[in-house]
Motif scaffolding. Structure first.
Motif, PDB file in Angstrom:
ATOM      1  N   SER A 199     -10.140  96.017  51.884  1.00 22.36           N
ATOM      2  CA  SER A 199     -10.937  95.042  51.136  1.00 22.36           C
ATOM      3  C   SER A 199     -10.156  93.766  50.888  1.00 22.36           C
ATOM      4  O   SER A 199     -10.672  92.660  51.052  1.00 22.36           O
ATOM      5  CB  SER A 199     -11.384  95.636  49.798  1.00 22.36           C
ATOM      6  N   ALA A 200      -8.886  93.917  50.491  1.00 22.07           N
ATOM      7  CA  ALA A 200      -8.086  92.754  50.132  1.00 22.07           C
ATOM      8  C   ALA A 200      -6.615  93.125  50.138  1.00 22.07           C
ATOM      9  O   ALA A 200      -6.246  94.298  50.062  1.00 22.07           O
ATOM     10  CB  ALA A 200      -8.482  92.234  48.750  1.00 22.07           C
ATOM     11  N   ASP A 280      -3.918  90.725  41.012  1.00 26.71           N
ATOM     12  CA  ASP A 280      -4.405  89.352  40.926  1.00 26.71           C
ATOM     13  C   ASP A 280      -3.233  88.429  40.625  1.00 26.71           C
ATOM     14  O   ASP A 280      -2.161  88.862  40.182  1.00 26.71           O
ATOM     15  CB  ASP A 280      -5.490  89.216  39.855  1.00 26.71           C
ATOM     16  N   VAL A 316      -3.632  86.059  46.969  1.00 28.36           N
ATOM     17  CA  VAL A 316      -4.543  87.165  47.274  1.00 28.36           C
ATOM     18  C   VAL A 316      -5.358  86.844  48.525  1.00 28.36           C
ATOM     19  O   VAL A 316      -5.761  85.693  48.745  1.00 28.36           O
ATOM     20  CB  VAL A 316      -5.473  87.457  46.082  1.00 28.36           C
ATOM     21  N   GLU A 318      -8.735  87.993  50.404  1.00 29.11           N
ATOM     22  CA  GLU A 318      -9.996  88.734  50.465  1.00 29.11           C
ATOM     23  C   GLU A 318     -10.490  88.668  51.910  1.00 29.11           C
ATOM     24  O   GLU A 318     -10.833  87.602  52.407  1.00 29.11           O
ATOM     25  CB  GLU A 318     -11.044  88.103  49.538  1.00 29.11           C
ATOM     26  N   HIS A 321     -16.086  89.174  53.896  1.00 24.34           N
ATOM     27  CA  HIS A 321     -16.999  90.254  53.533  1.00 24.34           C
ATOM     28  C   HIS A 321     -17.974  90.586  54.647  1.00 24.34           C
ATOM     29  O   HIS A 321     -18.311  91.760  54.858  1.00 24.34           O
ATOM     30  CB  HIS A 321     -17.751  89.876  52.256  1.00 24.34           C
ATOM     31  N   ARG A 324     -16.076  92.621  57.235  1.00 22.62           N
ATOM     32  CA  ARG A 324     -15.751  93.911  56.619  1.00 22.62           C
ATOM     33  C   ARG A 324     -16.984  94.798  56.538  1.00 22.62           C
ATOM     34  O   ARG A 324     -16.944  95.988  56.882  1.00 22.62           O
ATOM     35  CB  ARG A 324     -15.175  93.677  55.218  1.00 22.62           C
ATOM     36  N   GLY A 347      -8.084  98.407  48.687  1.00 23.27           N
ATOM     37  CA  GLY A 347      -7.139  97.309  48.690  1.00 23.27           C
ATOM     38  C   GLY A 347      -5.743  97.804  48.985  1.00 23.27           C
ATOM     39  O   GLY A 347      -5.474  99.005  49.004  1.00 23.27           O
TER      40      GLY A 347
END
Length: 404
Positions: A199-200, A280, A316, A318, A321, A324, A347
């Motif tokens: 995801s990240a 974060d 970070v 990401e 989406h 993914r 993650g």
């Protein structure tokens, strides 16, 4: 493929791998990659930044689907971190050819250079240069532990350091990059899934702490008269653990250099490198600030001079989406997976080339289960059945993205 790669750069005493950038082991890995590409009829090239590309189809056509990872290692690293993604990419191509699919987009397999940063202290040098996230000037200033500069190392390996730099035209021809990697934790083992989707990537960075005291004789200097930077360094290591625990983050002092480095000498300099990561950016900033504050408090009481330098930072990441989610749909509906279950999305605190490239190219990652969660160690492991499941999953994804 595993058998032909297994002994390259492997240390006989530790059992771990020492495949550092622009060394003999690195050259052997690059030759291995070229041989695998040529055996499959792929066109192999090395770009201006030392990254290798094996092409099926026209590299200039655009909208290419790229997969792969890296072959270099951390000091005494494991067999899977990086190489699993490259080996699986070649194996996935073999599987697609066995299926008899028709490719509608160009396909490439990549081996990115100096991903681990074990020699020059900066991770993902090859992909950072290509993406313009590392300037030529900064790259030319990089030095290894022996004082050898990156340009000198490249020249010694037969490459042109003056050619390095951003490669936007190449990246613009990539429509999607999918990197398969062994998971560097136990999330998939806990859920019972052989394969997952990233995801990240947590924000992470490296900071150098220089503690300067006074060299003196270990056998004649009273404890009260010492300006020993090792004590302040030790207090800082403990503070890093406390700050990370309080914030639910990660902080590690994993590398240290000491001068004069004598058994019977009080050090004049202790240099420690902090690696810190968090879910974060605010949390990461709080943790690092807390560690530095504690280090300065201890240094002030002990008469130690302290310099703190941020050597690298990655915010970070990401993953896109849409890509993914497309991977999730492909894998859930694949005929090779009869479970019909959603593939877990997780993650990670580990950095990857996919994270660097995500600012320029739609990227995604697949993770293969690591039953122990151990990585960056000779004990790193993934079961053969899970590796095969990763190959099949990658083949399914590449078929969904690049084939009719």
């Amino acid at each position: 493929m595993w058998a032909s790669l297994r002994n390259i750069g492997r240390n006989a005493e530790s059992g771990g791998y020492r495949r550092y950038a622009w060394t003999g082991a690195d050259a052997d890995c690059r030759l291995w990659f070229r041989m695998q590409a040529e055996a499959r009829g792929l066109d192999c090239e090395t770009d201006r930044n030392g990254n290798q590309w094996a092409w099926l189809g026209d590299p200039l056509a655009g909208d290419a689907v790229v997969t792969g990872s890296h072959l270099d290692s951390v000091p005494d690293g494991g067999a899977f971190d990086g190489p699993l993604g490259v080996v699986s990419s070649f194996a996935a191509l073999d599987e697609l050819r066995r299926r008899g699919v028709e490719f509608t987009r160009p396909l490439a397999i990549a081996n990115f250079g100096d991903e681990e940063g074990a020699r020059f202290g900066l991770a993902c040098v090859g992909s950072r240069l290509a993406a313009g996230q590392l300037t030529v000037e900064a790259a030319h200033r990089l030095r290894d532990g022996d004082g050898i500069t990156l340009p000198h190392a490249m020249e010694a390996a037969g490459y042109d350091p003056d050619a390095i730099g951003p490669d936007p035209a190449r990246l613009a021809r990539i429509g999607a990059f999918v990197e398969l990697h062994v998971e560097q934790g136990r999330s998939l083992d806990l859920t019972g899934d052989p394969v997952g989707i990233a995801s990240a990537i947590w924000p992470h960075g490296r900071w150098r702490f220089d503690f300067r005291g006074e060299a003196n004789h270990a056998g004649t200097t009273r404890l009260a008269d010492r300006r020993d930077p090792m004590l302040t360094y030790a207090e800082t290591v403990l503070a890093a653990r406390r700050e990370a625990e309080l914030a639910g983050a990660l902080a590690t002092f994993g590398k240290i250099a000491v001068e004069p480095n004598g058994v019977n000498a009080i050090p004049s300099l202790v240099r420690g490198w902090l690696d810190s990561r968090a879910a974060d950016q605010d949390t990461l900033g709080t943790v690092v600030a807390g560690i530095e504050r504690a280090a300065r408090e201890h240094a002030g009481r002990a008469g130690i001079d302290l310099d703190v330098v941020r050597e690298s930072f990655t915010p970070v990441v990401e993953f896109q989406h849409a890509l993914r989610d497309e991977l999730g749909v492909i894998l859930k509906g694949s005929a090779t997976r009869d479970t019909g279950r959603d593939v877990p999305v997780l993650g990670t605190g580990a950095g990857h080339d996919a994270g660097i490239l995500s600012a320029s190219v739609p990227t995604a990652m697949l993770f293969v289960r690591n039953p122990t969660g151990i990585s960056h160690s000779p004990a790193e492991y993934a079961a053969e059945d899970d590796c095969v499941a990763g190959v099949i999953a990658l083949a399914d994804v590449l078929e969904g993205l690049a084939c009719r």
